[in-house]
Design an enzyme around this catalytic site. Structure first.
Site, PDB file in Angstrom:
ATOM      1  N   GLU A   1       0.376  -1.141  -0.052  1.00 34.03           N
ATOM      2  CA  GLU A   1       0.117  -0.161   0.038  1.00 34.03           C
ATOM      3  C   GLU A   1       1.045   1.223  -0.349  1.00 34.03           C
ATOM      4  O   GLU A   1       0.617   1.822   0.841  1.00 34.03           O
ATOM      5  CB  GLU A   1      -0.769   0.210   0.983  1.00 34.03           C
ATOM      6  CG  GLU A   1      -2.501  -1.062   1.009  1.00 34.03           C
ATOM      7  CD  GLU A   1      -3.660  -0.571   1.700  1.00 34.03           C
ATOM      8  OE1 GLU A   1      -4.401  -1.160   1.788  1.00 34.03           O
ATOM      9  OE2 GLU A   1      -3.054  -0.184   2.960  1.00 34.03           O
TER      10      GLU A   1
ATOM     11  N   GLU B   1      -6.947  -8.257  -1.154  1.00 33.98           N
ATOM     12  CA  GLU B   1      -7.089  -7.634   0.657  1.00 33.98           C
ATOM     13  C   GLU B   1      -8.573  -7.361   0.453  1.00 33.98           C
ATOM     14  O   GLU B   1      -8.975  -6.313   0.054  1.00 33.98           O
ATOM     15  CB  GLU B   1      -6.243  -6.681   0.968  1.00 33.98           C
ATOM     16  CG  GLU B   1      -5.186  -7.464   1.511  1.00 33.98           C
ATOM     17  CD  GLU B   1      -4.446  -5.722   2.402  1.00 33.98           C
ATOM     18  OE1 GLU B   1      -3.434  -5.750   2.721  1.00 33.98           O
ATOM     19  OE2 GLU B   1      -4.919  -5.013   2.756  1.00 33.98           O
TER      20      GLU B   1
END
Ligand code: GLA
Ligand code: ZN
Length: 715
Positions: free
Chosen positions: A182, A353
């Protein structure tokens, strides 16, 4: 001969490969690492053997295989265990974990751990930490606190990633890599340290070539900021007055570049050391800290993270309850998926995710209602995902994310959504590669422009004007027409679309203006929002009447631009758009048509009677200027009617709260119907189809239970 379109090319390629029976996964086609053997569908979970007693690994693998998991992502936060001290690597534990997983036929995606360095590293190299926008250094203890420019940190990050790659290049079961974690998600997304300053100065030297060009591009004569040496160039830290807009915009570009080149170093190494493995990175889509088109350019596919429940809680935390409605949330999520797909020109993406239960850190969202976890998973697939990994297999019992619940609870018992997720993975497997890797059908596109997204907060003109809410509002009013929307960044090919809309297109470069001109000339419909082209690519105000480079295409001149702080001007529609009056929110561009027709005018306003919306015929196409910050209802009516007149058809009318998308491949079409509401809904079908989840034929209508999903093979 008509130039072949990228989408048609991909279609064609797939059909050809399908026809001759050789069937590599789609991501192996375009960037073609030399794939070894068929790779699994990516339907799995994020797993943390680094945080789990080794005595439980065998049981985990057996339970995961039984759950239907095909792959796990591991090790992206395990630097300390893999390199307990500098240069001393220990991959024994990881090898044992991969072996156990492989024994249970679970493939492994390895994460490179540069998102969270171990304490020994920051103790020995304290200057690798980021400096925030107040000039304060961040501190170890969290994650994503390091400088993207810092050469020492890059070297150490590359060293551990290289050791991992060499160790696992030929390891059975390892199929791919996630670089870092991320990049776009950090409490402090920009670094202002001295390494970044030197990096920025070198970047500016490369970009402008001379101080003369740089000073001219930024207009540094203002406030006596003319640079006589690149080493004098500052970073935009607090300085008693606002930064030079050109410098500030370029600093955003530099920071984006610094992160992209950080990733690039690891990508280059992985391509060399593990050519048969795929490489990606995961992100939260709609966060604009980094130009994601650049970030994913060399990667095999886009991977995004998706937490609708957590997201809703965040919105409610901002005490903006309306924004918290499921419809609003799921529209934002749909937009993020559409961006993920469009970043690589329609290529299916992966959710690395996916929410699997209660989600949050200090505060967390409640357990999703029955059916919602399955619904959210299907929404991603319906928008072009080819794989979904649930976050996470078990729930951490220590660390900052003890309340980010997984498939197994803290006591390792099945979570409330356990059966639902297992059933969902089973269904997705049954849908199979054809559906999961098929193309998403979209005739419309919304432009998401990083330059405008970065330039607006530097000088918004109105304290309540920001970029993402404008883009979301436009996307949100178009999406209920279910015509399929790509969320494209400038530089993307516009020719596949019938209509392209650009909310708040503040910065317009020459190249963008040329692409838009060609698109309209060739018959496309281009719809621009207020502030069109006010800034050139150096964030200087254009010296010609607005909308600057696109005045000819739009057929208007902006007579004035008005930030509105009190009162709500009205907007009266006429001609092709005659209908109920609307209102104008925080901004009004006052339009003076030259060749354009007037579609709406302002009322009860100092500029009453002046044009608020115009439409110009240019070449074979139309260019519409929406000068008013329209209320959502009027904006929806406007954009949907423009889409219809541009030839965009809605495949099927569905009741509010039902989402519908279409994917296709090899002449087959699949319709996804998802009910975002808790109560059952009936959908009247336009064409008969086969319900792929039950095999039943469907003709008249179908009943969608609360949060229900159906996948119909049409025809
Ligand atoms: C993010 C991160 C993960 C984890 C989850 C849950 O998306 O990538 O490491 O933090 O959220 O918070
Ligand atoms: Zn820095």
């Amino acid at each position: 001969m008509q130039a072949i379109k990228r989408r048609d090319f991909l279609h064609g390629a797939l059909a050809t490969v399908g026809a001759i029976g050789l069937r590599d996964p789609i991501w192996a086609l375009a960037n073609a690492p030399n794939a070894v053997g068929a790779l699994p569908l990516l339907l799995g979970a994020d797993y943390y053997p680094d945080q789990t007693p080794e005595s439980l690994w065998e049981e985990d693998a057996r339970m995961m295989a039984d759950f239907g998991i095909t792959n796990v992502r591991i090790a992206e936060f395990a630097w300390g265990l893999m390199e307990p001290s500098e240069g001393k690597f220990d991959f024994g534990w990881l090898r044992r974990s991969v072996e156990i997983l492989h024994k249970h036929n679970i493939a492994v995606i390895l994460g490179t751990p540069s998102a969270a360095p171990p304490p020994w590293l920051t103790a020995k190299y304290p200057d690798v930490v980021e400096v925030n926008a107040h000039g304060e250094p961040l501190h170890p203890g969290g994650r994503r606190f390091t400088c993207p420019t810092n050469k020492t940190y890059r070297k150490l990050s590359l060293a551990i990633a290289t050791e991992m790659a060499r160790t696992f290049a030929e390891t059975p079961g390892v199929i791919g890599w996630q670089i870092d974690n991320e990049f776009t998600l950090s409490d402090s997304p920009r670094c202002y340290c001295n390494f970044c300053r030197a990096g920025f100065q070198e970047w500016a030297r490369q970009k402008y070539g001379s101080l003369e060009k740089l000073n001219r591009a930024w207009g540094t004569a203002f406030w006596s900021q003319t640079y006589t040496d690149f080493a004098q160039i500052p970073v935009p830290l607090p300085s008693g007055g606002d930064p030079n807009p050109g410098l500030a915009l370029d600093y955003n570009r530099y920071q984006s570049y610094a992160n992209v080149s950080f990733l690039d170093e690891q990508w280059t190494m992985l391509r060399k050391v593990c050519p048969q493995h795929f490489v990606t990175t995961n992100n939260v889509g709609l966060i604009d800290y980094i130009n994601e088109r650049d970030l994913y350019a060399k990667l095999d596919f886009v991977a995004f993270d998706n937490y609708p429940g957590f997201f809703k809680m965040l919105m409610e935390q901002q005490a903006n309850s309306e924004a918290g409605s499921w419809d609003a949330i799921l529209t934002m999520i749909a937009m993020s998926h559409d961006l993920g797909r469009s970043l690589k020109d329609g290529k299916p993406f992966v959710i690395m995710e996916e929410q699997s239960g209660k989600a949050g850190q200090r505060t967390f969202s409640p357990q999703p209602e029955k059916g919602q976890l399955r619904l959210w998973t299907y929404q991603a697939v319906a928008h072009g995902a080819m794989g979904v990994n649930y976050f996470r297999w078990d729930t951490a019992t220590s660390g900052a994310e003890e309340y980010w619940h997984g498939i197994l609870q803290h006591d390792r018992s099945p979570s409330p959504g356990f059966d639902e997720m297992r059933q969902t993975l089973k269904e997705l497997k049954a849908l199979g590669r054809d559906v999961l890797e098929s193309q998403y059908v979209a005739d419309a596109a919304v432009i998401f422009d990083y330059d405008s997204s970065w330039a607006v907060p530097i000088q918004p003109g109105h304290f309540r004007l920001s970029y993402l809410p404008q883009v979301t509002a436009w996307y949100g009013t178009l999406s209920p027409s279910h015509t399929g929307i790509d969320v494209i960044v400038p530089g993307a090919d516009l020719s596949p679309y019938k209509i392209v809309v650009a909310p708040l297109p503040y910065v317009v470069s020459q190249a963008q203006a040329d692409r838009i001109r060609t698109f309209v000339k060739n018959g496309g419909t281009f719809v621009a929002g207020f502030r069109l082209g006010a800034k050139n690519e150096f964030s200087q105000i254009v010296r010609t009447p607005l909308p600057g480079l696109l005045r000819d295409v739009m057929g208007v001149t902006v007579e004035d631009y008005v930030p509105i702080y009190s009162g709500k001007p009205g907007v009266t529609f006429s001609g092709a758009l005659a209908g109920p009056d609307g209102t104008c929110g925080i901004w009004a561009d006052i339009l003076q048509p030259s060749s354009a027709e007037v579609l709406a005018t302002y009322t009860n306003f100092s500029h009453a009677g002046k044009a608020a919306i115009t439409r110009n015929s240019f070449g074979k196409g139309k260019a519409v200027y929406v000068g008013a910050d329209l209320d959502p209802t009027s904006l929806a009516r406007l954009l949907r009617s423009l889409a219809a007149s541009a030839g965009v058809q809605t495949p099927l009318e569905v009741p509010p709260g039902v989402e519908m998308t279409v994917r296709q491949a090899g002449g087959k079409r699949w319709m996804f119907l998802m009910n975002n509401k808790p109560d059952a809904q009936t959908v009247k079908l336009a064409k008969p189809g086969t319900d792929l989840l039950t095999g039943r034929a469907r003709s008249e209508s179908i009943e969608l239970s609360g949060y229900g999903v159906q996948v119909l093979q049409l025809g």
